[in-house]
Design a protein around this motif. Structure first.
Motif, mmCIF file in Angstrom:
data_model
loop_
_atom_site.group_PDB
_atom_site.id
_atom_site.type_symbol
_atom_site.label_atom_id
_atom_site.label_comp_id
_atom_site.label_asym_id
_atom_site.label_seq_id
_atom_site.Cartn_x
_atom_site.Cartn_y
_atom_site.Cartn_z
ATOM 1 N N UNK A 1 4.367 1.878 2.062
ATOM 2 C CA UNK A 1 5.331 2.821 1.508
ATOM 3 C C UNK A 1 4.779 4.215 1.800
ATOM 4 N N UNK A 2 5.487 4.979 2.633
ATOM 5 C CA UNK A 2 4.937 6.212 3.186
ATOM 6 C C UNK A 2 5.582 7.446 2.558
ATOM 7 N N UNK A 3 4.745 8.354 2.087
ATOM 8 C CA UNK A 3 5.205 9.664 1.633
ATOM 9 C C UNK A 3 4.891 10.673 2.722
ATOM 10 N N UNK A 4 5.940 11.257 3.284
ATOM 11 C CA UNK A 4 5.789 12.258 4.337
ATOM 12 C C UNK A 4 5.696 13.636 3.687
ATOM 13 N N UNK A 5 4.627 14.354 3.983
ATOM 14 C CA UNK A 5 4.402 15.659 3.376
ATOM 15 C C UNK A 5 4.280 16.739 4.443
ATOM 16 N N UNK A 6 4.952 17.863 4.198
ATOM 17 C CA UNK A 6 4.885 19.028 5.072
ATOM 18 C C UNK A 6 5.653 20.150 4.394
ATOM 19 N N UNK A 7 5.708 21.303 5.053
ATOM 20 C CA UNK A 7 6.418 22.443 4.463
ATOM 21 C C UNK A 7 7.903 22.419 4.778
ATOM 22 N N UNK B 1 15.275 14.413 6.832
ATOM 23 C CA UNK B 1 15.928 13.752 7.963
ATOM 24 C C UNK B 1 15.068 12.610 8.509
ATOM 25 N N UNK B 2 13.754 12.828 8.538
ATOM 26 C CA UNK B 2 12.847 11.793 9.034
ATOM 27 C C UNK B 2 12.770 10.614 8.066
ATOM 28 N N UNK B 3 12.779 10.919 6.784
ATOM 29 C CA UNK B 3 12.792 9.856 5.777
ATOM 30 C C UNK B 3 14.038 8.987 5.941
ATOM 31 N N UNK B 4 15.162 9.622 6.200
ATOM 32 C CA UNK B 4 16.402 8.868 6.417
ATOM 33 C C UNK B 4 16.280 7.958 7.634
ATOM 34 N N UNK B 5 15.692 8.481 8.719
ATOM 35 C CA UNK B 5 15.519 7.670 9.925
ATOM 36 C C UNK B 5 14.604 6.480 9.660
ATOM 37 N N UNK C 1 0.832 -1.197 0.000
ATOM 38 C CA UNK C 1 0.000 0.000 0.000
ATOM 39 C C UNK C 1 0.876 1.260 0.000
ATOM 40 N N UNK C 2 0.380 2.291 -0.662
ATOM 41 C CA UNK C 2 1.055 3.588 -0.671
ATOM 42 C C UNK C 2 0.263 4.556 0.208
ATOM 43 N N UNK C 3 0.951 5.204 1.131
ATOM 44 C CA UNK C 3 0.301 6.106 2.077
ATOM 45 C C UNK C 3 0.872 7.512 1.979
ATOM 46 N N UNK C 4 0.000 8.494 2.093
ATOM 47 C CA UNK C 4 0.405 9.894 2.168
ATOM 48 C C UNK C 4 0.040 10.418 3.546
ATOM 49 N N UNK C 5 1.014 10.985 4.242
ATOM 50 C CA UNK C 5 0.761 11.589 5.552
ATOM 51 C C UNK C 5 1.100 13.067 5.469
ATOM 52 N N UNK C 6 0.090 13.915 5.560
ATOM 53 C CA UNK C 6 0.300 15.364 5.544
ATOM 54 C C UNK C 6 0.472 15.866 6.971
ATOM 55 N N UNK C 7 1.363 16.834 7.143
ATOM 56 C CA UNK C 7 1.693 17.284 8.490
ATOM 57 C C UNK C 7 2.574 16.281 9.203
ATOM 58 N N UNK C 8 3.468 15.652 8.435
ATOM 59 C CA UNK C 8 4.235 14.514 8.948
ATOM 60 C C UNK C 8 5.549 14.895 9.601
ATOM 61 N N UNK C 9 5.844 16.179 9.722
ATOM 62 C CA UNK C 9 7.173 16.576 10.183
ATOM 63 C C UNK C 9 7.342 16.518 11.703
#
Length: 255
Positions: free
Chosen positions: A40-46, A53-57, A15-23
């Protein structure tokens, strides 16, 4: 011989997931929860650097993660980004804003800022992800992080409560409209959760005492309290759940 029923899987592999405000805060916890379950998570924010850095973690922890710079209040650019990056099987919208004051002191600028993100941004983000799913002929689970204040009132929170009540309303309508397409739409309604943004509130003895008195389990919320709920609503374990609110409020709204 009668067979025992089997619990539907909470796993989100493929599954592909989008999380807005993920920072940070609840959004980050949701991203981690979905990643742990195999999405598979896409982290979205400004905040781009924070996202990277969070994606790396998450990647170092064995999860699949990507960063997507996104300002949910910019409707046009958000829609374009979702169309280009999607379709997403799962949406968690944790982007939100609060500017608390007595109702008599509310300014138009504060009202507009909170409403633009909490209602308008949330509405069109949910719409954009649904459009991608419908175009692809796929089912999905769309989750808006609402609040216990979507079901009660609160001192100095007239604008915030108004926006979260609105989220509950459009969630129900979208669930009705998109149900035949297999798209589920729900909200999660947390109580006060201890994060960097709320820490100053908890550091005020009177406010902390008020919160702890209203939460019947006699403790404040932690971001971990949200993670299992997100996995549940995103997964097949909740395949008959739509148009409703999952209260994670320690009994606040039970009165």
């Amino acid at each position: 011989m009668q067979q025992l029923p089997k619990t539907p899987s909470f796993r989100l592999d493929g599954k592909r997931a989008l999380v807005a405000g993920a920072s940070a805060g609840i959004g980050l916890a949701c991203a981690a929860a979905l990643g742990e379950a195999g999405a598979e998570v896409t982290l979205a924010a400004r905040r781009v650097e924070t996202l990277e850095a969070l994606v790396e973690k998450m990647t170092n922890a064995g999860m699949k993660a990507h960063a997507l710079p996104l300002d949910v209040s910019d409707i046009e650019s958000t829609g374009a980004a979702i169309e280009e990056s999607g379709p997403f099987d799962i949406l968690v919208n944790s982007a939100g804003l609060a500017r608390h004051s007595p109702a008599i002191d509310t300014t138009e600028a504060d009202f507009d800022a909170v409403a633009d993100l909490n209602i308008k941004g949330a509405y069109f983000l949910t719409q954009a992800v649904a459009k991608g799913l419908i175009k692809a002929g796929k089912p999905g689970s769309l989750i808006n992080i609402s609040s216990q204040m979507a079901h009660v009132g609160g001192l100095d929170r007239a604008v915030y409560c108004a926006t979260k009540h609105a989220v509950e309303g459009f969630t129900k309508s979208m669930a009705i409209e998109w149900g035949k397409a297999g798209i589920r739409v729900n909200t999660i309604c947390p109580t006060f959760i201890l994060t960097d943004l709320t820490r100053t509130t908890f550091e005020q003895p009177e406010k902390r005492a008020w919160i702890e008195d209203k939460i019947k389990l006699n403790r404040v919320g932690e971001v971990e309290d949200i993670m299992g709920a997100v996995q549940f609503l995103a997964s097949d374990a909740s395949s008959l759940v739509t148009g409703t609110s999952l209260m994670i409020d320690g009994g606040w709204t039970a009165e």
